[in-house]
Design a protein around this motif. Structure first.
Motif, PDB file in Angstrom:
ATOM      1  N   ARG A  53       0.844  -1.200   0.000  1.00 50.00           N
ATOM      2  CA  ARG A  53       0.000   0.000   0.000  1.00 50.00           C
ATOM      3  C   ARG A  53       0.880   1.251   0.000  1.00 50.00           C
ATOM      4  O   ARG A  53       1.824   1.373   0.795  1.00 50.00           O
ATOM      5  CB  ARG A  53      -0.899   0.012   1.235  1.00 50.00           C
ATOM      6  CG  ARG A  53      -1.813   1.229   1.318  1.00 50.00           C
ATOM      7  CD  ARG A  53      -2.381   1.366   2.710  1.00 50.00           C
ATOM      8  NE  ARG A  53      -3.368   0.356   3.018  1.00 50.00           N
ATOM      9  CZ  ARG A  53      -4.692   0.520   2.877  1.00 50.00           C
ATOM     10  NH1 ARG A  53      -5.148   1.663   2.421  1.00 50.00           N
ATOM     11  NH2 ARG A  53      -5.525  -0.445   3.199  1.00 50.00           N
ATOM     12  N   ASP A  54       0.612   2.156  -0.918  1.00 56.36           N
ATOM     13  CA  ASP A  54       1.352   3.410  -1.079  1.00 56.36           C
ATOM     14  C   ASP A  54       2.776   3.209  -1.584  1.00 56.36           C
ATOM     15  O   ASP A  54       3.524   4.182  -1.703  1.00 56.36           O
ATOM     16  CB  ASP A  54       1.393   4.200   0.244  1.00 56.36           C
ATOM     17  CG  ASP A  54       0.003   4.593   0.731  1.00 56.36           C
ATOM     18  OD1 ASP A  54      -0.870   4.838  -0.124  1.00 56.36           O
ATOM     19  OD2 ASP A  54      -0.211   4.626   1.954  1.00 56.36           O
ATOM     20  N   ARG A  55       3.151   1.962  -1.874  1.00 57.72           N
ATOM     21  CA  ARG A  55       4.466   1.716  -2.461  1.00 57.72           C
ATOM     22  C   ARG A  55       4.389   1.495  -3.970  1.00 57.72           C
ATOM     23  O   ARG A  55       5.393   1.613  -4.659  1.00 57.72           O
ATOM     24  CB  ARG A  55       5.121   0.489  -1.810  1.00 57.72           C
ATOM     25  CG  ARG A  55       5.691   0.697  -0.422  1.00 57.72           C
ATOM     26  CD  ARG A  55       6.472  -0.554   0.012  1.00 57.72           C
ATOM     27  NE  ARG A  55       7.331  -0.317   1.141  1.00 57.72           N
ATOM     28  CZ  ARG A  55       7.018  -0.611   2.411  1.00 57.72           C
ATOM     29  NH1 ARG A  55       5.819  -1.128   2.672  1.00 57.72           N
ATOM     30  NH2 ARG A  55       7.862  -0.377   3.393  1.00 57.72           N
ATOM     31  N   TYR A  88     -10.474 -10.930  -1.230  1.00 56.37           N
ATOM     32  CA  TYR A  88      -9.660  -9.965  -1.974  1.00 56.37           C
ATOM     33  C   TYR A  88     -10.473  -8.709  -2.288  1.00 56.37           C
ATOM     34  O   TYR A  88      -9.997  -7.581  -2.109  1.00 56.37           O
ATOM     35  CB  TYR A  88      -9.143 -10.621  -3.254  1.00 56.37           C
ATOM     36  CG  TYR A  88      -8.176  -9.767  -4.042  1.00 56.37           C
ATOM     37  CD1 TYR A  88      -6.799  -9.940  -3.906  1.00 56.37           C
ATOM     38  CD2 TYR A  88      -8.629  -8.786  -4.925  1.00 56.37           C
ATOM     39  CE1 TYR A  88      -5.904  -9.158  -4.629  1.00 56.37           C
ATOM     40  CE2 TYR A  88      -7.744  -8.005  -5.636  1.00 56.37           C
ATOM     41  CZ  TYR A  88      -6.381  -8.200  -5.500  1.00 56.37           C
ATOM     42  OH  TYR A  88      -5.500  -7.422  -6.213  1.00 56.37           O
ATOM     43  N   VAL A  89     -11.704  -8.891  -2.761  1.00 59.09           N
ATOM     44  CA  VAL A  89     -12.561  -7.753  -3.090  1.00 59.09           C
ATOM     45  C   VAL A  89     -12.813  -6.898  -1.845  1.00 59.09           C
ATOM     46  O   VAL A  89     -12.781  -5.654  -1.906  1.00 59.09           O
ATOM     47  CB  VAL A  89     -13.891  -8.230  -3.697  1.00 59.09           C
ATOM     48  CG1 VAL A  89     -14.897  -7.087  -3.770  1.00 59.09           C
ATOM     49  CG2 VAL A  89     -13.661  -8.816  -5.083  1.00 59.09           C
ATOM     50  N   ALA A  90     -13.059  -7.551  -0.718  1.00 62.00           N
ATOM     51  CA  ALA A  90     -13.301  -6.808   0.523  1.00 62.00           C
ATOM     52  C   ALA A  90     -12.081  -5.980   0.903  1.00 62.00           C
ATOM     53  O   ALA A  90     -12.204  -4.816   1.316  1.00 62.00           O
ATOM     54  CB  ALA A  90     -13.670  -7.779   1.643  1.00 62.00           C
ATOM     55  N   ALA A  91     -10.897  -6.563   0.754  1.00 66.89           N
ATOM     56  CA  ALA A  91      -9.663  -5.834   1.075  1.00 66.89           C
ATOM     57  C   ALA A  91      -9.419  -4.700   0.093  1.00 66.89           C
ATOM     58  O   ALA A  91      -8.951  -3.621   0.468  1.00 66.89           O
ATOM     59  CB  ALA A  91      -8.478  -6.793   1.083  1.00 66.89           C
ATOM     60  N   ALA A  92      -9.765  -4.926  -1.170  1.00 67.85           N
ATOM     61  CA  ALA A  92      -9.535  -3.909  -2.211  1.00 67.85           C
ATOM     62  C   ALA A  92     -10.389  -2.673  -1.992  1.00 67.85           C
ATOM     63  O   ALA A  92     -10.033  -1.578  -2.437  1.00 67.85           O
ATOM     64  CB  ALA A  92      -9.810  -4.501  -3.587  1.00 67.85           C
ATOM     65  N   GLN A  93     -11.513  -2.815  -1.307  1.00 65.02           N
ATOM     66  CA  GLN A  93     -12.372  -1.664  -1.032  1.00 65.02           C
ATOM     67  C   GLN A  93     -11.696  -0.679  -0.079  1.00 65.02           C
ATOM     68  O   GLN A  93     -12.071   0.500  -0.018  1.00 65.02           O
ATOM     69  CB  GLN A  93     -13.703  -2.139  -0.456  1.00 65.02           C
ATOM     70  CG  GLN A  93     -14.556  -2.899  -1.462  1.00 65.02           C
ATOM     71  CD  GLN A  93     -15.811  -3.486  -0.862  1.00 65.02           C
ATOM     72  OE1 GLN A  93     -15.984  -3.496   0.361  1.00 65.02           O
ATOM     73  NE2 GLN A  93     -16.707  -3.993  -1.691  1.00 65.02           N
ATOM     74  N   LYS A  94     -10.690  -1.167   0.651  1.00 62.31           N
ATOM     75  CA  LYS A  94      -9.970  -0.316   1.600  1.00 62.31           C
ATOM     76  C   LYS A  94      -8.547  -0.008   1.134  1.00 62.31           C
ATOM     77  O   LYS A  94      -7.838   0.761   1.786  1.00 62.31           O
ATOM     78  CB  LYS A  94      -9.919  -0.998   2.970  1.00 62.31           C
ATOM     79  CG  LYS A  94     -11.289  -1.330   3.546  1.00 62.31           C
ATOM     80  CD  LYS A  94     -11.168  -2.098   4.838  1.00 62.31           C
ATOM     81  CE  LYS A  94     -12.536  -2.508   5.387  1.00 62.31           C
ATOM     82  NZ  LYS A  94     -12.428  -3.305   6.638  1.00 62.31           N
ATOM     83  N   ASN A  95      -8.129  -0.646   0.042  1.00 65.24           N
ATOM     84  CA  ASN A  95      -6.759  -0.463  -0.455  1.00 65.24           C
ATOM     85  C   ASN A  95      -6.819  -0.099  -1.933  1.00 65.24           C
ATOM     86  O   ASN A  95      -7.014  -0.959  -2.785  1.00 65.24           O
ATOM     87  CB  ASN A  95      -5.957  -1.746  -0.250  1.00 65.24           C
ATOM     88  CG  ASN A  95      -4.486  -1.594  -0.602  1.00 65.24           C
ATOM     89  OD1 ASN A  95      -4.104  -0.674  -1.336  1.00 65.24           O
ATOM     90  ND2 ASN A  95      -3.645  -2.483  -0.103  1.00 65.24           N
ATOM     91  N   PRO A  96      -6.653   1.171  -2.267  1.00 63.90           N
ATOM     92  CA  PRO A  96      -6.809   1.611  -3.661  1.00 63.90           C
ATOM     93  C   PRO A  96      -5.748   1.087  -4.613  1.00 63.90           C
ATOM     94  O   PRO A  96      -5.911   1.207  -5.829  1.00 63.90           O
ATOM     95  CB  PRO A  96      -6.719   3.139  -3.541  1.00 63.90           C
ATOM     96  CG  PRO A  96      -5.924   3.375  -2.292  1.00 63.90           C
ATOM     97  CD  PRO A  96      -6.318   2.273  -1.360  1.00 63.90           C
ATOM     98  N   ASP A  97      -4.692   0.490  -4.085  1.00 65.73           N
ATOM     99  CA  ASP A  97      -3.637  -0.039  -4.956  1.00 65.73           C
ATOM    100  C   ASP A  97      -3.977  -1.419  -5.516  1.00 65.73           C
ATOM    101  O   ASP A  97      -3.314  -1.895  -6.430  1.00 65.73           O
ATOM    102  CB  ASP A  97      -2.306  -0.136  -4.189  1.00 65.73           C
ATOM    103  CG  ASP A  97      -1.812   1.218  -3.715  1.00 65.73           C
ATOM    104  OD1 ASP A  97      -2.213   2.239  -4.321  1.00 65.73           O
ATOM    105  OD2 ASP A  97      -1.048   1.268  -2.740  1.00 65.73           O
ATOM    106  N   MET A  98      -5.005  -2.072  -4.983  1.00 65.36           N
ATOM    107  CA  MET A  98      -5.354  -3.429  -5.398  1.00 65.36           C
ATOM    108  C   MET A  98      -6.271  -3.396  -6.616  1.00 65.36           C
ATOM    109  O   MET A  98      -7.327  -2.756  -6.594  1.00 65.36           O
ATOM    110  CB  MET A  98      -6.022  -4.179  -4.249  1.00 65.36           C
ATOM    111  CG  MET A  98      -5.111  -4.407  -3.056  1.00 65.36           C
ATOM    112  SD  MET A  98      -5.976  -5.083  -1.606  1.00 65.36           S
ATOM    113  CE  MET A  98      -6.453  -6.704  -2.216  1.00 65.36           C
TER     114      MET A  98
END
Length: 212
Positions: A53-55, A88-98
């Motif tokens: 994230r952010d990298r 993965y989809v659930a995590a991507a909702q909080k991580n814009p890099d995914m």
């Protein structure tokens, strides 16, 4: 993650990649990390995405095609794949890099009435459509991930190969997907099907969980 990656790539490789990603960010150069999803690293994907994230500008994964050296690895258990996609989809909702690269994300989106994505290549499977693979001996294959011969550049022009019957056959995908409402944005992954020993022109992606 570091231990698993260094075991495959060599000691210290993981740390060097992270430093390189930091350099790209400092220079404002677009960066993307793409992971090959296997049984051995499935549980590391979400922790890795959070670490990146952010990298990076984009983090995505491709499913393993058990072809060539890939046949020495194990694919994700078919029965566990839907659950992995949901996490993965659930995590991507909080991580814009995914990013959502796999065509089969569209199965989840269709169930929820959400707009379909372009999948692997922008229009579902891109084999012999918006990419081909050119080998040193002149062979042209529809996909870089499995044997999918469509011509030879020493005997035909690229346009002739692209418009030829072999290429058209790969673009059509498998017969089992032909009438599926999601076909324009999906088509599964022919390379994954090939790795499972299936006929890519008739059998659908073994990971497809769409109820007909």
């Amino acid at each position: 993650m570091a231990e698993h990656n260094d075991f495959i790539r060599g000691k210290g490789y993981f740390a060097r990649v992270l430093k390189f990603l930091e350099l790209l960010r400092e220079l404002d150069i677009y960066s993307m990390v793409m992971l090959t999803l296997t049984r051995g690293n499935m549980e590391q994907v979400l922790p890795l995405a959070e670490l990146l994230r952010d990298r990076v500008d984009l983090f995505v994964f491709n499913r393993l095609a058990m072809v060539g050296e890939g046949s020495l690895l194990e694919s994700v258990p078919v029965a566990e794949y839907r659950g992995f996609l949901e996490r993965y989809v659930a995590a991507a909702q909080k991580n814009p890099d995914m990013g959502l690269k796999d065509n089969l994300f569209n199965l989840l989106r269709a169930e929820k009435g959400e707009p379909l994505l372009g999948g692997c290549a922008g229009f579902g499977c891109g084999a012999a459509f918006n990419f081909v693979s050119l080998l040193p001996d002149g062979e042209v294959h529809g996909c870089r991930k499995f044997p999918s011969l469509i011509g030879n550049i020493f005997r035909q022009s690229l346009a002739e190969i692209y418009d030829g019957p072999a290429a058209r056959k790969y673009r059509a995908g498998c017969l089992a997907c032909r009438d599926c409402r999601l076909r324009p944005a999906c088509g599964g992954c022919l390379a994954v099907s090939h790795g499972f020993g299936l006929d890519v022109f008739t059998a659908r992606d073994p990971y497809c969980f769409l109820v007909s």
